[in-house]
Design an enzyme around this catalytic site. Sequence first.
Site, PDB file in Angstrom:
ATOM      1  N   ILE A 151      -2.257   6.197   2.212  1.00  0.00           N
ATOM      2  CA  ILE A 151      -1.541   5.703   3.382  1.00  0.00           C
ATOM      3  C   ILE A 151      -0.086   6.189   3.386  1.00  0.00           C
ATOM      4  O   ILE A 151       0.442   6.601   4.422  1.00  0.00           O
ATOM      5  CB  ILE A 151      -1.612   4.167   3.436  1.00  0.00           C
ATOM      6  CG1 ILE A 151      -3.051   3.729   3.751  1.00  0.00           C
ATOM      7  CG2 ILE A 151      -0.634   3.607   4.469  1.00  0.00           C
ATOM      8  CD1 ILE A 151      -3.278   2.232   3.625  1.00  0.00           C
ATOM      9  N   LYS A 188       0.856 -10.075  -1.973  1.00  0.00           N
ATOM     10  CA  LYS A 188       0.820  -9.508  -0.628  1.00  0.00           C
ATOM     11  C   LYS A 188       1.197 -10.550   0.424  1.00  0.00           C
ATOM     12  O   LYS A 188       1.854 -10.230   1.425  1.00  0.00           O
ATOM     13  CB  LYS A 188      -0.554  -8.916  -0.335  1.00  0.00           C
ATOM     14  CG  LYS A 188      -0.863  -7.652  -1.131  1.00  0.00           C
ATOM     15  CD  LYS A 188       0.152  -6.559  -0.858  1.00  0.00           C
ATOM     16  CE  LYS A 188      -0.240  -5.239  -1.502  1.00  0.00           C
ATOM     17  NZ  LYS A 188       0.784  -4.177  -1.300  1.00  0.00           N
ATOM     18  N   ASN A 217       5.558   1.244   0.992  1.00  0.00           N
ATOM     19  CA  ASN A 217       4.118   1.377   0.818  1.00  0.00           C
ATOM     20  C   ASN A 217       3.697   1.213  -0.637  1.00  0.00           C
ATOM     21  O   ASN A 217       2.539   0.914  -0.913  1.00  0.00           O
ATOM     22  CB  ASN A 217       3.650   2.741   1.336  1.00  0.00           C
ATOM     23  CG  ASN A 217       2.166   2.968   1.108  1.00  0.00           C
ATOM     24  OD1 ASN A 217       1.338   2.331   1.732  1.00  0.00           O
ATOM     25  ND2 ASN A 217       1.841   3.866   0.189  1.00  0.00           N
ATOM     26  N   TYR A 226      -3.026 -10.522  -6.770  1.00  0.00           N
ATOM     27  CA  TYR A 226      -2.750  -9.524  -5.735  1.00  0.00           C
ATOM     28  C   TYR A 226      -2.534 -10.198  -4.387  1.00  0.00           C
ATOM     29  O   TYR A 226      -1.587  -9.884  -3.660  1.00  0.00           O
ATOM     30  CB  TYR A 226      -3.924  -8.549  -5.668  1.00  0.00           C
ATOM     31  CG  TYR A 226      -3.837  -7.496  -4.594  1.00  0.00           C
ATOM     32  CD1 TYR A 226      -3.080  -6.340  -4.782  1.00  0.00           C
ATOM     33  CD2 TYR A 226      -4.528  -7.639  -3.400  1.00  0.00           C
ATOM     34  CE1 TYR A 226      -3.012  -5.365  -3.797  1.00  0.00           C
ATOM     35  CE2 TYR A 226      -4.469  -6.669  -2.410  1.00  0.00           C
ATOM     36  CZ  TYR A 226      -3.713  -5.537  -2.618  1.00  0.00           C
ATOM     37  OH  TYR A 226      -3.646  -4.566  -1.645  1.00  0.00           O
ATOM     38  N   ALA A 286     -10.291   3.963   4.135  1.00  0.00           N
ATOM     39  CA  ALA A 286     -10.878   4.974   3.250  1.00  0.00           C
ATOM     40  C   ALA A 286      -9.786   5.892   2.712  1.00  0.00           C
ATOM     41  O   ALA A 286      -9.275   6.754   3.427  1.00  0.00           O
ATOM     42  CB  ALA A 286     -11.934   5.784   3.999  1.00  0.00           C
ATOM     43  N   SER A 307      -1.220  -6.246   3.243  1.00  0.00           N
ATOM     44  CA  SER A 307      -2.680  -6.179   3.229  1.00  0.00           C
ATOM     45  C   SER A 307      -3.202  -7.403   3.960  1.00  0.00           C
ATOM     46  O   SER A 307      -2.505  -8.423   4.053  1.00  0.00           O
ATOM     47  CB  SER A 307      -3.211  -6.171   1.788  1.00  0.00           C
ATOM     48  OG  SER A 307      -4.626  -6.257   1.761  1.00  0.00           O
TER      49      SER A 307
END
Length: 244
Positions: free
Chosen positions: A13, A155, A79, A151, A185, A137
């Site tokens: 990304i 986030k 990111n 995690y 993906a 996310s």
Amino acid sequence: MALVTGAGSAGGIGFAIARALVSGGARVCITATSARIHDRAATLGCMSHIANLTDPAQVAALFAAVEEKLGPVTTLVNNAGMVQTGKRVGRGKLADWSDADWAHHMALNINTTFHCCRAALPGMASRGYGRIVNISSVTGPVVTIDGSSAYATAKAGITGMTRSIALEYGRHGITCNAVLPGWIATESSSKAEIRAGTRTPAGRPGTPEEVAACAVFLASAEASYVTGAMLVVDGGNTLQEMKG
């Protein structure tokens, strides 16, 4: 001038966001923790810098190097941040996390963003302009996965930080928004994650370029009245109660 963190993977990304910004005419610096970032920069024709963003001193050195070569950072895309990088941390229920593994997740997934925002905000405020885009996310702010509490917590924390920055710095011409990807993906996607993407209403996982398009809009001057927003990019997956 745009700084994009976590852009070391050609199929990731961060790299897609950097490529879109370069294509739009921005001066860009990309950063990651390994020397492969220089190869990515050569492909894009932009600046690169190796930095471990969990270390505030390395973040300060990064911003100094960028300002010396390209000028002050006006756009920051955070990111960097994964479940792991260079270290295997398994899944576990919340009460089973060791202090070290919990700290590892926090360092990678929220401290990196905090360190970069803290470094960027004073200069943005003094100039009266800034764009911050935090890549979070759906895991944490919207949904969660059994065994991913550390995690998810980190986030979710990023979205709280995003709202706080938007509130505190809005009168300084700074916007701060978050992009919340679902099943995308990338080169690091597992087979199970790709399969999960096929069960979305869209019928497929998303692409890094689709996330990049959203981030680039939020980083634009035209998005001046969008701040504190959480943009979910998940093919409608969080809309459906029954999956598969």
